[in-house]
Design an enzyme around this catalytic site. Structure first.
Site, PDB file in Angstrom:
ATOM      1  N   ASN A   1    -107.989 116.157 -60.216  1.00  0.00           N
ATOM      2  CA  ASN A   1    -107.110 115.451 -59.286  1.00  0.00           C
ATOM      3  C   ASN A   1    -105.849 115.083 -60.056  1.00  0.00           C
ATOM      4  O   ASN A   1    -105.852 114.135 -60.835  1.00  0.00           O
ATOM      5  CB  ASN A   1    -107.828 114.195 -58.769  1.00  0.00           C
ATOM      6  N   TRP A   2    -104.806 115.868 -59.840  1.00  0.00           N
ATOM      7  CA  TRP A   2    -103.580 115.641 -60.612  1.00  0.00           C
ATOM      8  C   TRP A   2    -102.769 114.452 -60.096  1.00  0.00           C
ATOM      9  O   TRP A   2    -101.789 114.057 -60.721  1.00  0.00           O
ATOM     10  CB  TRP A   2    -102.699 116.903 -60.579  1.00  0.00           C
ATOM     11  N   LYS A   3    -103.114 113.942 -58.945  1.00  0.00           N
ATOM     12  CA  LYS A   3    -102.346 112.840 -58.339  1.00  0.00           C
ATOM     13  C   LYS A   3    -100.860 113.243 -58.259  1.00  0.00           C
ATOM     14  O   LYS A   3    -100.566 114.407 -58.014  1.00  0.00           O
ATOM     15  CB  LYS A   3    -102.564 111.548 -59.122  1.00  0.00           C
TER      16      LYS A   3
ATOM     17  N   HIS B   1    -109.817 108.766 -51.209  1.00  0.00           N
ATOM     18  CA  HIS B   1    -109.634 108.387 -52.615  1.00  0.00           C
ATOM     19  C   HIS B   1    -109.229 106.909 -52.672  1.00  0.00           C
ATOM     20  O   HIS B   1    -108.509 106.421 -51.797  1.00  0.00           O
ATOM     21  CB  HIS B   1    -108.555 109.270 -53.264  1.00  0.00           C
TER      22      HIS B   1
ATOM     23  N   GLU C   1    -107.060 105.339 -54.213  1.00  0.00           N
ATOM     24  CA  GLU C   1    -105.622 105.051 -54.109  1.00  0.00           C
ATOM     25  C   GLU C   1    -105.146 105.154 -52.662  1.00  0.00           C
ATOM     26  O   GLU C   1    -104.257 104.425 -52.237  1.00  0.00           O
ATOM     27  CB  GLU C   1    -104.838 105.995 -55.047  1.00  0.00           C
TER      28      GLU C   1
ATOM     29  N   GLU D   1    -116.540 106.949 -57.227  1.00  0.00           N
ATOM     30  CA  GLU D   1    -115.531 106.552 -58.209  1.00  0.00           C
ATOM     31  C   GLU D   1    -115.390 105.033 -58.206  1.00  0.00           C
ATOM     32  O   GLU D   1    -114.707 104.476 -57.329  1.00  0.00           O
ATOM     33  CB  GLU D   1    -114.172 107.166 -57.870  1.00  0.00           C
TER      34      GLU D   1
ATOM     35  N   GLY E   1    -108.522 105.458 -64.133  1.00  0.00           N
ATOM     36  CA  GLY E   1    -107.278 105.335 -64.901  1.00  0.00           C
ATOM     37  C   GLY E   1    -107.261 104.165 -65.869  1.00  0.00           C
ATOM     38  O   GLY E   1    -106.215 103.801 -66.387  1.00  0.00           O
TER      39      GLY E   1
ATOM     40  N   SER F   1    -112.158 107.805 -65.412  1.00  0.00           N
ATOM     41  CA  SER F   1    -111.987 107.929 -66.861  1.00  0.00           C
ATOM     42  C   SER F   1    -112.939 108.944 -67.504  1.00  0.00           C
ATOM     43  O   SER F   1    -113.469 108.713 -68.589  1.00  0.00           O
ATOM     44  CB  SER F   1    -112.113 106.562 -67.539  1.00  0.00           C
TER      45      SER F   1
HETATM   46  P1  PGA Z   1    -109.048 109.129 -63.912  1.00  0.00           P
HETATM   47  O1  PGA Z   1    -108.905 109.318 -62.314  1.00  0.00           O
HETATM   48  O2  PGA Z   1    -109.921 110.264 -64.398  1.00  0.00           O
HETATM   49  O3  PGA Z   1    -107.660 109.209 -64.448  1.00  0.00           O
HETATM   50  O4  PGA Z   1    -109.709 107.813 -64.137  1.00  0.00           O
HETATM   51  C1  PGA Z   1    -109.965 109.761 -61.525  1.00  0.00           C
HETATM   52  C2  PGA Z   1    -109.557 109.809 -60.071  1.00  0.00           C
HETATM   53  O5  PGA Z   1    -108.841 108.916 -59.616  1.00  0.00           O
HETATM   54  O6  PGA Z   1    -109.933 110.724 -59.326  1.00  0.00           O
END
Ligand code: PGA
Length: 253
Positions: free
Chosen positions: A10-12, A96, A98, A168, A174, A214
């Site tokens: 997931n590159w966001k 997700h 976010e 998650e 993150g 993470s």
């Molecule tokens: P992260 O993000 O690996 O940077 O913690 C995971 C995600 O949000 O899918």
């Protein structure tokens, strides 16, 4: 049941078209284990380019990070699931953290997207997870239960094959603070039990449940050793082709 490990990048909001192409050319130089499914979810602007770049290999699939619940019309700034199908995209992330917390997407809104996606060929990576506050208040399982109930609770058993679930914990995304393999396994087991109670043994055995938060090359193996962890959703560590390749190679069950 033998569930094929699934590793999703997931590159966001990272990697524009130029960086995506550089990533792809380095990534394609790596070797990949046969029995691992690989999906990359780049920003929308890179999806088409990457679908062309990866058209010679069926090893690397593409996913979108979001989509709208209508197929066309006056929805400025939104992307239709039909557009994603048109460019051979195979997966979509839905819910997700976010999207839930930064963009205030509610369970009702997510269910609309799910209902539309169920009419398409796209597979849904349905993301759930508790915040730190909820975990510390001992509410993790209630939160998971509610998130499952509001969306998966509304579908039919024969639609479950459209889904992958991603657990998650919001506090692990993150932050560099990965859930321990035991913490993750505990929740994954609860999720599988929820599926079992609602849909029966076969669907519960078949559905893949990913862990995200993470994930790095050096914690992949111990997470993947857990019985109910069938793959990983990787943010930051998927931006580098070499790192992401290590994660994939460490993910073989
Ligand atoms: P992260 O993000 O690996 O940077 O913690 C995971 C995600 O949000 O899918």
């Amino acid at each position: 049941m033998n569930r094929m490990p699934l590793i999703v990048a997931n590159w966001k909001m990272n990697h524009g078209v130029e960086e995506s192409i550089i990533f792809a050319s380095k990534f394609l130089q790596g070797t990949f284990p046969e029995n691992v499914e690989i999906v990359i979810c780049p920003p929308f602007t890179s999806l088409y380019t990457l679908s062309v770049t990866f058209s010679d290999t069926d090893k690397i699939k593409l996913g979108a990070q979001n989509c709208h619940h209508e197929t066309s019309g006056a929805f400025t700034g939104e992307i239709s699931p039909a557009f994603l199908e048109e460019i051979s995209c195979q997966y979509v992330l839905i819910g997700h953290s976010e999207r839930r917390h930064v963009f205030n997407e509610s369970d009702e809104f997510l269910l609309k997207k799910i209902n539309t996606l169920l009419e398409t060929s796209l597979k849904i990576i349905f993301c759930i997870g508790e915040t730190l506050e909820q975990r510390e208040a001992g509410k993790t399982f209630d939160v998971i239960d509610q998130q499952l109930h509001h969306c998966l609770g509304k579908i039919d058993k024969n639609q479950l094959s459209h889904f992958v679930i991603a657990y998650e914990p919001v506090w692990a995304i993150g932050t560099g603070k990965t859930a321990t393999p035991e913490q993750a396994q505990e929740v994954h087991h609860k999720i599988r039990t929820w599926i079992h109670n609602k849909f029966g043994t076969l669907p519960a055995d078949a559905i893949r449940i990913l862990y995200g938060g993470s994930v790095k090359p050096n914690n992949t193996k111990e997470l993947m050793l857990q019985e109910d962890i069938d793959g990983l959703l990787v943010g930051g560590a998927s931006l580098d082709p070499v790192n992401f390749n290590h994660i994939i190679r460490n993910a073989v069950k």
